[in-house]
Design a protein around this motif. Structure first.
Motif, PDB file in Angstrom:
ATOM      1  N   UNK A  78       0.840  -1.194   0.000  1.00  0.00           N
ATOM      2  CA  UNK A  78       0.000   0.000   0.000  1.00  0.00           C
ATOM      3  C   UNK A  78       0.873   1.242   0.000  1.00  0.00           C
ATOM      4  N   UNK A  79       0.544   2.185  -0.845  1.00  0.00           N
ATOM      5  CA  UNK A  79       1.141   3.514  -0.832  1.00  0.00           C
ATOM      6  C   UNK A  79      -0.027   4.496  -0.810  1.00  0.00           C
ATOM      7  N   UNK A  80      -0.394   4.920   0.396  1.00  0.00           N
ATOM      8  CA  UNK A  80      -1.629   5.670   0.569  1.00  0.00           C
ATOM      9  C   UNK A  80      -1.334   7.129   0.897  1.00  0.00           C
ATOM     10  N   UNK A  81      -1.929   8.072   0.167  1.00  0.00           N
ATOM     11  CA  UNK A  81      -1.744   9.491   0.482  1.00  0.00           C
ATOM     12  C   UNK A  81      -2.696   9.920   1.585  1.00  0.00           C
ATOM     13  N   UNK A  82      -2.304  10.920   2.312  1.00  0.00           N
ATOM     14  CA  UNK A  82      -3.193  11.471   3.332  1.00  0.00           C
ATOM     15  C   UNK A  82      -2.896  12.952   3.457  1.00  0.00           C
ATOM     16  N   UNK A  83      -3.934  13.757   3.407  1.00  0.00           N
ATOM     17  CA  UNK A  83      -3.794  15.195   3.533  1.00  0.00           C
ATOM     18  C   UNK A  83      -4.678  15.670   4.682  1.00  0.00           C
ATOM     19  N   UNK A  84      -4.268  16.781   5.302  1.00  0.00           N
ATOM     20  CA  UNK A  84      -5.028  17.257   6.453  1.00  0.00           C
ATOM     21  C   UNK A  84      -4.851  18.763   6.629  1.00  0.00           C
ATOM     22  N   UNK A  85      -5.964  19.437   6.851  1.00  0.00           N
ATOM     23  CA  UNK A  85      -5.973  20.829   7.307  1.00  0.00           C
ATOM     24  C   UNK A  85      -6.311  20.809   8.793  1.00  0.00           C
ATOM     25  N   UNK A  86      -5.430  21.386   9.598  1.00  0.00           N
ATOM     26  CA  UNK A  86      -5.554  21.176  11.049  1.00  0.00           C
ATOM     27  C   UNK A  86      -5.451  22.492  11.817  1.00  0.00           C
ATOM     28  N   UNK A  87      -6.430  22.687  12.672  1.00  0.00           N
ATOM     29  CA  UNK A  87      -6.412  23.812  13.600  1.00  0.00           C
ATOM     30  C   UNK A  87      -6.115  23.280  14.998  1.00  0.00           C
ATOM     31  N   UNK A  88      -5.141  23.886  15.675  1.00  0.00           N
ATOM     32  CA  UNK A  88      -4.826  23.528  17.057  1.00  0.00           C
ATOM     33  C   UNK A  88      -4.765  24.783  17.905  1.00  0.00           C
ATOM     34  N   UNK A  89      -5.334  24.686  19.100  1.00  0.00           N
ATOM     35  CA  UNK A  89      -5.272  25.800  20.043  1.00  0.00           C
ATOM     36  C   UNK A  89      -4.390  25.444  21.222  1.00  0.00           C
TER      37      UNK A  89
END
Length: 906
Positions: A224-235
């Motif tokens: 498996x070669x799986x892409x993963x993208x994420x927009x992340x807000x942290x406080x």
């Protein structure tokens, strides 16, 4: 004689499946009741999976749930964890967008044991909980969740035992070659320079029999070669301002792009020269690499900004709009990389001596290794606070995942944003000299086991057979936790020493438009580090807590068991089941470190400590056939779950106070190598109605009386045991460490329904649904007067629903899984773990496909195609602070994953 009689089709499905696990011997006996001349009805696809799963649930002596592959190399979901999360009473926690660990009946991953073919597995994390995304679903034939144990189950757990099972090539009975390939795409696109939003997964399996079906092999490989993208807000958090309103303390939003690369290999060799002897060797290996690039910005607000925060709007005690005056921000270019390997080898031998006696011997090895790199690289407008360019940032609460910002500075300008320590986060080589940080923890886990057992079958009587034996397990797990402050290699000691990012490392700017901050400077920080861009200072030389983060734990567990399998009648109802008992002797120890600071230098002294104990674990499983196809089950058992290994360490860090106010000179923190396991008495009642070969209704209630629980507590500690030469006048001090304390209870009810609508109306043939739901409740208190403790992993409510259609080769399904708020474990600073409140979520997946075997086109026989969408509704993962869900701690948007592929079998 088997009193509970499933249909002929069900028996055929059981007989056609993979071999059961070592401790499911009672279930295997079901297949022996099937007539050899049964004409097997050919069932494929979704319905095959459902029918095999139902037959396992129906024929088991315990209360179980099961998942079976639709075909070779084809489980219903793309990961084991996602499939498990659709079962009644089971829920999954997502990590980076994928299901990762599970909770069973409201009890978190700490209370769940994972086995492969009945053998406990080593784990790559800091504790015992197995991360199920390490196991390629293409190489597994079925998974069984045991909610109630019996005395022959060696790897018990209070929550439940998850047994992953590989195929038996001789039981499969025919030569098969199966291949699959599918492409994958994430709809968020490539958020970081150099990342990809496309990937693939493929597998090939080969099963065959030789020497007149006395030798069988099964070989499989999955990649498996799986892409993963994420927009992340942290406080950072939400302190109160002068008006008593909660205000943003600071924020760390970023985008993450990762490539998850996984290779898995399976080999099964089976030898059965006659009906008296069977020998099976199975090997399962996975290699797992997760390469993540994270780019974002740290924004001081109420905490850390010189100008403060002005408020222009509030709502119900929360500042929703305002301006951060004179903000000094930090641009982050971070890297997280994990390399992990898991190996499991088992050799099982069964020999039938005569009609009465049989013996079984099983030997196994499970190993897991993990190496992490967690690197942080900082850039900004100055070294330290009050010296660089500042910005007035407007912010507005967006009502969903944090705040939107407005800004004036260009944070992608390499002439403005430079390498250094913008906020003075550390001083390893002088003031404001922490220009980055890198963590390099390593985990090694090795588990060996040997089991020898025998069974005696009676000719008649209420006891069908008696099983007895011994199991020995040795486990060694260690963690080496290294961390280093990073300072620019050319640092000359001047107050505002900054360095422009060398041009060869610069990348295209990264967009943070998802919360209004525009583009930020991007560069290959790991390449800069590898090329000698930083000098390193070992944190353990100056930080007591880091000096005691490394540890090793050893366990030697001997289990003696006896179990009577029952077949009788009670009150006129046919009765099957078992009663038994285990005697579990444990010898545990840990090698750790005593750390203190002398003259500004951390001093380390080795320490070894441990304990031994014996626990008795009785169990009973009774099943009454109260009507044709209807079972009423009762179960009771005393179970244990061993304590977290990361809390069983022998480490102690302490300090000496010459003039204490309370008269106690010594204080510190410690692990607890004498920590005992969690123990519980559990009781179960289950009603199961099997009204067709692909239809059933079940209702279960359970109660788990927790005898104890583990709490972090202040306790007296005799420092003369670790300082025999200089204990002082009063060697008794205060130490914070995990201890066994009071218990409580967990209780719940769960229901499930599986229906093929074709049994009611012929026109609806092929349509069906699977529904399940559960309600859990708990009360666990440290003391009688304290507030209840929230149990990690406990969701009060879970619901699962799948609607499917399968007919003439065409199949479609849509699945939804819901879990209410829960306390989950996530990664915090320095790759440590912490529990946080996680918001309720509903995850929806969908699939459509066509099997050309049903098309009548000979050239396409064995070919099937599928299109799948994971996270169809783009459900975010959200954690929050306290009880107010508006105080978002972490908001993660993963996007949707699309997959298109094909399977071919011949």
């Amino acid at each position: 004689m088997l009193l509970f009689k499933p249909s002929l089709l069900t028996l055929a499905l059981v007989a056609a499946g993979a071999s059961m696990s070592a401790y499911a011997a009672d279930d295997i006996n079901t297949t022996e009741a099937a007539d050899e001349n049964i004409e097997v009805v050919k069932v494929t696809g979704i319905r095959r999976s459902l029918q095999e799963s139902q037959s396992l649930k129906m024929s088991s002596s315990s209360i179980v749930e099961a998942i079976s592959a639709e075909d070779i190399g084809k489980l219903p979901d793309v990961s084991i964890a996602e499939s498990l999360a659709r079962l009644p009473g089971v829920s999954a926690q997502r990590l980076d967008g994928r299901a990762n660990v599970i909770s069973i009946r409201g009890l978190g991953p700490d209370f769940t044991t994972a086995t492969l073919n009945g053998r406990e597995q080593a784990s790559v994390n800091d504790n015992r909980g197995v991360e199920f995304d390490q196991y390629p679903s293409e190489l597994l034939n079925r998974v069984v969740v045991y909610k109630t144990p019996d005395a022959s189950v060696m790897a018990q757990a209070i929550g439940g035992t998850v047994d992953m099972q590989t195929i038996s090539p001789l039981t499969h009975g025919e030569q098969t070659i199966a291949m699959s390939l599918r492409g994958e795409m994430n709809d968020l696109g490539s958020l970081n320079s150099g990342s990809s939003d496309t990937g693939y997964r493929g597998s090939i399996s080969y099963i065959d029999q030789f020497a007149d079906d006395t030798i069988g092999i099964a070989l499989g490989y999955a990649r498996m070669m799986s892409p993963n993208q994420e927009e992340r807000w942290q406080a950072w958090g939400y302190p109160e301002n002068d008006a008593g309103d909660s205000v943003l303390g600071g924020a760390k939003p970023f985008v993450r792009s990762s490539e998850l690369e996984r290779d898995g290999v399976l080999a099964v060799f089976e030898y059965a020269p006659n009906d008296k002897f069977t020998s099976v060797v199975d090997v399962y290996y996975t290699k797992f690499t997760d390469d993540q690039r994270l780019r974002g910005i740290e924004i001081p607000a109420a905490w850390g900004t010189n100008g403060g925060v002005t408020s222009t709007a509030t709502e119900d005690g929360l500042v929703t709009q305002g301006t951060i005056i004179g903000a000094e921000v930090v641009i982050r270019n971070d890297v997280n990389k994990r390399d992990a390997e898991s190996l499991s080898i088992g050799w099982n031998n069964k020999f039938t001596i005569n009609d009465s006696w049989s013996i079984e011997a099983d030997i196994a090895l499970s190993k897991a290794e993990r190496t992490d790199i967690g690197m942080e690289s900082y850039t900004g407008t100055g070294r330290g606070t009050g010296v660089g360019a500042v910005d007035d940032l407007g912010f507005n609460y967006n009502g969903n995942g944090g705040y939107d910002f407005t800004h004036d500075l260009n944070y992608a300008d390499p002439n403005l944003i430079k390498l250094g320590d913008p906020l003075g986060w550390g001083s390893p080589l002088g003031a404001n000299t922490q220009d980055g940080f890198i963590n390099k923890p390593e985990i090694d886990d090795e588990l060996t086991s040997f089991r020898l057992s025998a069974e005696y079958v009676f000719d008649q009587g209420d006891v069908r057979s008696v099983e007895f034996g011994v199991n020995r397990t040795n486990r060694d797990k260690s963690k080496l936790d290294k961390g280093y402050y990073l300072t620019l290699a050319g640092y000359d000691g001047t107050d505002n020493y900054l360095v422009s990012v060398p041009e060869q490392y610069l990348l295209s700017p990264t967009s943070l438009d998802f919360f209004g901050m525009g583009d930020v400077l991007s560069y290959d920080s790991l390449a800069f580090y590898n090329d000698g861009g930083y000098t390193e200072t070992d944190v353990a030389d100056v930080d007591l807590s880091r000096a005691t983060n490394s540890w090793s734990v050893t366990e030697e567990v001997s289990t003696f068991f006896v179990k009577a399998n029952l077949e009788s009648e009670l009150f006129g109802f046919p009765l099957t089941g078992n009663v038994g008992i285990q005697a579990v002797h444990t010898d545990q120890s840990s090698d750790g470190t005593v750390a203190t600071v002398e003259d500004g230098v951390v001093t380390l002294t080795p320490r070894t400590a441990g304990d031994t104990y014996l626990e008795w674990l009785p169990s009973m499983n009774l099943g009454f056939e109260i009507a044709d196809g209807q079972m009423l089950r009762f179960a009771a058992a005393r179970t244990l779950t061993r304590a977290r290994m990361d809390k069983m360490n022998a480490n102690v860090n302490f300090s000496y106070n010459e003039n204490p106010n309370d008269g106690v000179n010594w204080s510190g923190g410690a692990g607890n190598p004498e920590l005992r396991p969690w123990l519980a008495r559990q009781y179960d009642i289950s009603y199961e109605n099997y009204f067709s070969d692909q239809g059933y209704f079940s209702l279960a209630v359970f109660y788990k009386d927790l005898e104890n629980y583990v709490y972090d507590q202040q306790t007296n500690f005799d420092f003369s045991t670790i300082l025999p030469q200089n204990p002082g006048d009063n060697p008794i001090g205060n130490v914070s460490q995990p201890l066994n304390g009071n218990g409580g209870y967990v209780q719940g009810i769960e229901a499930s329904l599986s229906i093929d609508f074709g049994i009611f109306v012929e026109q609806l043939s092929g349509f069906g649904t699977i529904l399940s739901g559960s309600y859990n409740d708990s009360e666990v208190k440290e003391t009688a007067d304290s507030d209840p403790t929230t149990l990690p992993g406990l969701s009060e409510k879970t619901f699962n629903a799948t609607v499917y259609y399968e007919n003439s080769g065409f199949e479609a399904r849509i699945s939804s899984r819901y879990r209410s708020d829960f306390l989950g474990e996530v990664t915090k600073i320095s790759l440590q773990r912490e529990n946080v409140n996680i918001k309720a979520e509903t995850v929806v997946d969908a699939q459509i496909g066509y099997d050309f075997t049903e098309s009548g086109i000979d050239a396409l026989y064995g070919l099937s195609v599928q299109f799948q969408v994971n996270n169809l509704t783009n459900e975010p993962f959200t954690s929050y602070t306290g009880d107010d869900q508006r105080l978002v701690r972490d908001y993660q948007n993963y996007g949707r994953n699309f997959m298109l592929g094909a399977n071919y079998k011949f």
